[in-house]
Design a protein around this motif. Sequence first.
Motif, PDB file in Angstrom:
ATOM      1  N   ILE A  12     -21.106  -9.047   1.114  1.00 57.55           N
ATOM      2  CA  ILE A  12     -19.832  -8.413   1.378  1.00 57.55           C
ATOM      3  C   ILE A  12     -19.633  -8.201   2.867  1.00 57.55           C
ATOM      4  N   THR A  67      -4.351  -4.364 -13.303  1.00 53.89           N
ATOM      5  CA  THR A  67      -4.221  -3.389 -12.217  1.00 53.89           C
ATOM      6  C   THR A  67      -5.604  -3.151 -11.611  1.00 53.89           C
ATOM      7  N   VAL A 107      -6.866  -3.013  -8.410  1.00 55.00           N
ATOM      8  CA  VAL A 107      -7.159  -2.056  -7.346  1.00 55.00           C
ATOM      9  C   VAL A 107      -7.062  -0.619  -7.859  1.00 55.00           C
ATOM     10  N   SER A 108      -6.183  -0.356  -8.806  1.00 57.05           N
ATOM     11  CA  SER A 108      -6.088   1.009  -9.340  1.00 57.05           C
ATOM     12  C   SER A 108      -7.395   1.418 -10.007  1.00 57.05           C
ATOM     13  N   ASP A 133     -16.820  -0.133  -0.713  1.00 56.96           N
ATOM     14  CA  ASP A 133     -16.384  -0.909   0.440  1.00 56.96           C
ATOM     15  C   ASP A 133     -14.961  -1.429   0.306  1.00 56.96           C
ATOM     16  N   HIS A 149     -20.595  -2.546  -4.895  1.00 54.19           N
ATOM     17  CA  HIS A 149     -19.988  -2.195  -3.597  1.00 54.19           C
ATOM     18  C   HIS A 149     -18.542  -1.714  -3.698  1.00 54.19           C
ATOM     19  N   SER A 206       1.128   2.997  -9.264  1.00 51.86           N
ATOM     20  CA  SER A 206       0.167   2.798  -8.201  1.00 51.86           C
ATOM     21  C   SER A 206       0.444   1.464  -7.494  1.00 51.86           C
ATOM     22  N   SER A 207       0.149   1.380  -6.196  1.00 53.87           N
ATOM     23  CA  SER A 207       0.401   0.157  -5.437  1.00 53.87           C
ATOM     24  C   SER A 207      -0.593  -0.927  -5.865  1.00 53.87           C
ATOM     25  N   PRO A 208      -0.383  -2.179  -5.603  1.00 52.11           N
ATOM     26  CA  PRO A 208       0.782  -2.777  -4.955  1.00 52.11           C
ATOM     27  C   PRO A 208       2.001  -2.845  -5.878  1.00 52.11           C
ATOM     28  N   SER A 225      -4.879  -7.177  -7.087  1.00 49.28           N
ATOM     29  CA  SER A 225      -3.834  -6.913  -8.085  1.00 49.28           C
ATOM     30  C   SER A 225      -2.659  -7.848  -7.870  1.00 49.28           C
ATOM     31  N   MET A 250       0.803  -1.226   0.000  1.00 47.33           N
ATOM     32  CA  MET A 250       0.000   0.000   0.000  1.00 47.33           C
ATOM     33  C   MET A 250       0.834   1.273   0.000  1.00 47.33           C
ATOM     34  N   GLY A 282      -5.058  -4.132  -2.130  1.00 49.03           N
ATOM     35  CA  GLY A 282      -4.240  -4.531  -3.278  1.00 49.03           C
ATOM     36  C   GLY A 282      -4.061  -6.033  -3.427  1.00 49.03           C
ATOM     37  N   ARG A 341      -9.925   2.116  -7.430  1.00 48.31           N
ATOM     38  CA  ARG A 341      -9.706   3.445  -6.832  1.00 48.31           C
ATOM     39  C   ARG A 341     -10.303   4.536  -7.707  1.00 48.31           C
ATOM     40  N   ARG A 386       4.050  -8.467  -7.045  1.00 51.58           N
ATOM     41  CA  ARG A 386       3.001  -9.321  -7.608  1.00 51.58           C
ATOM     42  C   ARG A 386       3.355 -10.790  -7.396  1.00 51.58           C
TER      43      ARG A 386
END
Lengths: 443, 314
Positions: B306, A423, A425-426, A407, A404, B10-12, A415, A335, A412, A429, B15
């Motif tokens: 979730i 990618t 999580v990017s 949430d 969602h 960008s993170s992560p 990814s 992160m 990450g 975001r 891999r």
Amino acid sequence: MDIKHSTFKGGIHPSYQKELTKNKVLRPVSPPETVVIPMSLHIGAPCNPMVKKGDLVKVGQRIGEPNGFVSVPIHASVSGEVISVEPRLHPNGQKVMSVVIKNDMQETISEEVKAKGDIDSLSPQEIKDIIFNAGIVGLGGATFPTHVKLSPPPDKKIDFVVLNGAECEPYLTTDDHLMNEYPEKVVHGLQAMLKVLGINKGFIGIEDNKPEAIEAISKAITDNDQIEIYSLHTKYPQGSEKQLITAVTGREVPSGALPMDAGVVVSNVGTAAAISDAIKTGMPLVERIVTVTGSAVKDPQVLTAKIGTMVRDLIEECGGFSEQPEKVINGGPMMGIAQFSIDIPVIKATSGILCLNKKDAYVKEPSLCIRCGKCVEVCPVNLMPLYISEHSLKGDYDKCKSLHAMDCVECGSCSYICPAKRTLVSSIRVAKREIVANSRKGK
Amino acid sequence: MNEQFLTVSSSPHIRASHSTGSIMRDVLIALTPAFIAGVVFFGINAAILTIVCVLASVATEALIQKFLLKREVTINDWSAVVTGVLLAFNLPVSAPLWMAVIGSVFAIAIVKQCFGGIGQNFINPALAARAFLLASWPTRMTSAAFAVDAATTATPLALIKGGGEAAGGALPSYMDLFMGNVGGCIGEVSAIALLIGGIYLIMRNVISWRIPVIYIGTVAIFTLVFGQDPIYHVLAGGLLLGAFFMATDYASSPVTPKAQIIYALGCGILTGVIRLWGGYPEGVSYSILIMNVAAPLIERFTMPKIYGEVKDNA
């Protein structure tokens, strides 16, 4: 002492790489020539500088005036002369108004710094004031002002304080060293937080790859029936606030709500230690522990650094780069934020400086999603990252919202695990940002 | 040291080591024991047929991507190889080479690339190709084609369907079924070889246990309830090949655990129904194809709950 075991659903097992610094001795950085202290060391409104060029300052002296409720004062971390007050590069990538102090190497301590007594003789409000005046913020990385966290609205009943000693980010051993060296500070700080909230149940959660820390903390709470320790399964993101709460208390934070809505306050072990210092010695938060590590650093170390020490100095302290660095990351590899310059100061959020060589920083080009479902399997929030990402890339943010996206804790894991190196999580975001922007427009 | 050229992304920043290619290679490794068994029991023709299917699949993918779609050629992800092998495993050893080529072209061109390539095919390409061949050349694809020696050997399932020993052929022993010394398609006969491959895939975390275990379990229980020999039904026919290697196809099976369970149950029940009362002795391919089509629907109705989800009390 009875140690309980627990964990959460989902998650990943990255290569931890903690052995690079695990057995290094925690030591202070050699005193820096100058420090650069940004007036934004916390989430919330930046401080107004209280000093000007030519002023002489002492260690622990207040140099930044807080601005609003979600803000805390900022203090000089060295004694010496203010040589400028000007915008300087901040690890967030922007230029931020900063106070630059030339260190006189005298370490003269400000008169403001004095011991505050012991917890029993202090009232909850007095402790809260000490925490605020010491500029204490969450040291796990979010830097949320701690006094705000300890001031829940009257209708929210808090039952537990959970201290986060999971340190699930690979490479980092900052909290590990802190718990090994200063377990009594961690416990003392937790007791102070319990007193502020007027409750008597605290937990400390530590991943089981830190047996020494678990032992040190266990010893420190032997005669304490308010505090329990949890040995958590080593799995990322064990230290994510929501996942930690569920592992330790069995409660779930409702979607879109805060930990206090589940009756829990979560804080980092480093924050607790800082509270302890502020009470016992009166020293505000002017230094923190930083793990300087990675394949591109000659001699990885765990260092106590004054806030405002330049990252370049920290890397020099570790013998410099061993090879061309490809990435320098403020924080851990999961992160943390990649930096484009090493001329940035250590801030309260700097848990680590990770320097990766070309090989370790290499990520294949993304290819098409094969729908393997591994992102669904590892998501600690039970989202379907592949679909949110797919709709985000198409610009269908309403669909992302109904899946969602808000949430997402941005850990990450999706990814990381994706075999097609997408990618995920990017793009989630991006969707989150657009959803927030759209809802503001709607108002 | 020049730190002016730091990469910012960008993170992560780290891999996992696996990739689409490594997963497909794992599937091929898992198919190797069944391939060896096929060659042992059916001779060198089994190998030739498999190689032809692989070459035709890979060539079709490369040509379509290069000349028709003018996109990057992605044959190095090994997915076309897997499709080729799986198609060959679903052919009788006596199938002519031209049929293997037609099947491969159909699988890659129509079922995979027409719908967007890897990850986008809504049904399993190898199974769809098998169904296409079965519909086009039924005699070459069914019992008459399962010739081992000069004499025609019916498949074990055709034997039970036809009334077992009364129909003329002797039922093979459990041992023959387990090892693969029976009639059938190239890749489906040896239970032991398929089990080794399937367990390898689960251990390597390429597939989850859910689909194969629930699929096979459902068929066993279903046939037991209706008075048939469950061990025979599990070992004979294409069930093990289908459950471990075909029903688990990423693109055409659901991604969520709950949906996978329902999908596997559906595959199992349909297989049982077709085997017991259908017109064909074997029901694995059609069951999987039908459940492939149902997969998106199952997914939609089983959205995972979730973390922290609050029930709407409106």
